[in-house]
Design an enzyme around this catalytic site. Structure first.
Site, PDB file in Angstrom:
ATOM      1  N   GLY B  89       0.824  -1.187   0.000  1.00 14.78           N
ATOM      2  CA  GLY B  89       0.000   0.000   0.000  1.00 14.78           C
ATOM      3  C   GLY B  89       0.868   1.251   0.000  1.00 14.78           C
ATOM      4  O   GLY B  89       1.946   1.267  -0.584  1.00 14.78           O
ATOM      5  N   LEU B  90       0.397   2.283   0.685  1.00 10.24           N
ATOM      6  CA  LEU B  90       1.099   3.555   0.752  1.00 10.24           C
ATOM      7  C   LEU B  90       1.424   4.093  -0.628  1.00 10.24           C
ATOM      8  O   LEU B  90       2.510   4.573  -0.891  1.00 10.24           O
ATOM      9  CB  LEU B  90       2.397   3.424   1.559  1.00 10.24           C
ATOM     10  CG  LEU B  90       2.209   3.260   3.066  1.00 10.24           C
ATOM     11  CD1 LEU B  90       3.556   3.155   3.742  1.00 10.24           C
ATOM     12  CD2 LEU B  90       1.429   4.419   3.654  1.00 10.24           C
ATOM     13  N   CYS B  91       0.489   3.924  -1.553  1.00  8.01           N
ATOM     14  CA  CYS B  91       0.707   4.521  -2.868  1.00  8.01           C
ATOM     15  C   CYS B  91      -0.580   5.201  -3.323  1.00  8.01           C
ATOM     16  O   CYS B  91      -1.037   5.010  -4.438  1.00  8.01           O
ATOM     17  CB  CYS B  91       1.203   3.501  -3.874  1.00  8.01           C
ATOM     18  SG  CYS B  91       0.338   1.941  -3.824  1.00  8.01           S
ATOM     19  N   GLY B  92      -1.159   5.979  -2.433  1.00  7.79           N
ATOM     20  CA  GLY B  92      -2.333   6.765  -2.787  1.00  7.79           C
ATOM     21  C   GLY B  92      -3.494   5.874  -3.167  1.00  7.79           C
ATOM     22  O   GLY B  92      -3.675   4.789  -2.625  1.00  7.79           O
TER      23      GLY B  92
END
Lengths: 126, 292
Positions: B89-92
């Site tokens: 994750g952590l990609c908008g």
């Protein structure tokens, strides 16, 4: 003598391109040599050694799986695997051998078995 | 009113978060460059195989029974949606926007009375789809632990798709992925992979030179089509990899900027609180001195 525009591409990158005097291609129905102004031809590849001859020098590459497309613009070889012959040793060779052996033991249509057998035969020489 | 120590702790915490997001942004930028290079390097092969296939397909007589991969099963009942997402994750909104597009497609296909099956690639997509459509997931391809997308992976996926197709598990397969447009824009895209749709030859294209075929046209087409499917999967995976890094880069850039703003506000609050404390102390001292 006229030069043959030539390129060898694998799915991951364009492996080689440029001009050559002649290219020896391992086709499914036999080896054939392509020079400039060859008639349009489309052939599937058989595992084997592709030889690029240019100005007295020779480059030899192991190729597997793909096509050779000869058209008026030149020769394009689409191969799934292309490895220079001098890199064909140690780990790289072992992996190729293993893959070919495995595919051979899995069987398939007579054509597939023949193709894998050829790969095993060619690789056994190294 | 938070105490001075609380404020100080928060500032430190936000500052270390900012360091992490900043580092992630730079890593993503480096990876993005590599992913873009890989995508560019893969282009010649895809283009050539498209031309060859286009030429061959143009030579087929329309309506004649061709390979099943090209003409389809003649039905349109079972749809397989291949949803390719990232493992992390952590990609908008990268993963969720792909999943959203797939979900919209599922709803619309089911509304038309079609059967939908799912084939997920990447962890995040499976996790998100499992909640609602867990029973539709036919297969999952694990990409965890692989750092760069290789053709081998695409071939594995394509082989599984082809095997399923041979079994008659589906009629139409569509792949969902994030098309890389720029660092800020990644467009969730759906493209059909099976039956293969060869690119249409432009009308004004020069007539195909009469080729000689070894062994013959049909044999070439049957070896070429599975490769074409693999190439399309490969392209989708490469685009996805680039998009993921692009999305992460801009998400982390935003996060870094946000953290900066937060630090500014917190610093202002901290200074105010400190001054208020000093003022109170002074007032107390003066009041004390006066009363003596």
């Amino acid at each position: 003598m006229a030069k043959l525009p030539f390129s060898l591409v694998t799915p991951e990158r364009e492996y080689a391109s440029g001009e050559a005097d002649s290219v020896l291609v391992p086709g499914t129905e036999g080896l054939f040599e392509v020079q400039a102004n060859h008639a349009p031809l489309m052939s599937t590849l058989s595992p084997g050694i592709l030889v690029i001859r240019n100005a007295g020098t020779e480059r030899r590459l192991f190729v597997r799986g793909g096509f050779a497309d000869v058209n008026p613009e030149g020769l394009t070889v689409l191969a799934e695997v292309a490895i220079p012959e001098d890199e064909l040793k140690g780990d790289v060779l072992g992996r190729q051998k293993q893959a070919a052996q495995k595919a051979l033991s899995e069987g398939g249509t007579p054509e597939q078995v023949l193709e894998q057998q050829r790969a095993v035969d060619v690789l056994a020489g190294y | 009113m938070p105490s001075l120590k609380d404020l100080k702790d928060r500032i430190t915490s936000v500052r270390s978060t900012q360091k992490i997001t900043k580092a992630m942004q730079m890593v993503a930028a480096a990876k993005l460059r590599r992913a873009e290079e890989a995508a560019t390097a893969a282009r010649p092969y895809a283009q050539r195989i498209e031309t060859v296939l286009g030429n061959l397909a143009a030579g087929l007589t329309p309506g004649a029974p061709g390979p099943k991969l090209l003409t389809g099963t003649g039905k349109d009942q079972v749809h397989l949606l291949v949803v390719a997402t990232a493992d992390r994750g952590l990609c908008g909104g990268f993963n969720s926007s792909i999943v959203r597009l797939a979900r919209e497609r599922i709803v619309s296909l089911q509304g038309q009375g079609k059967t939908v099956r799912l084939f997920t690639i990447g962890k995040k997509g499976r996790d998100q789809l499992k909640r609602l459509y867990g029973d539709l997931i036919l297969e999952h391809y694990d990409t965890e632990g692989t750092k760069t997308v290789g053709f081998e992976q695409a071939k594995d996926v394509a082989d599984r798709l082809l095997a399923l197709y041979e079994e008659g598990a589906f009629d139409v397969a569509t792949i969902f992925y994030g098309r890389f447009q720029s660092v800020i824009a990644q467009v969730p895209t759906a493209s059909q992979v099976i039956p293969a749709k060869p690119p249409a030859r432009p009308q004004d294209a020069a007539p195909v030179a009469p080729y000689e075929y070894e062994p013959d046209e049909e044999a070439i087409l049957t070896t070429l089509l599975p490769r074409y499917v693999a190439v399309q999967v490969f392209r989708a995976l490469l685009e996805n990899a680039a998009s993921e890094q692009g999305a992460r880069m801009s998400a982390m850039d935003n996060a870094t900027r946000n953290a900066g703003e937060m630090i500014d506000t917190l610093n202002l609050q901290y200074n105010r609180a400190r001054q208020a404390q000093i003022t109170t102390e002074l007032v107390e001292i003066i009041a004390g001195a006066e009363s003596v």
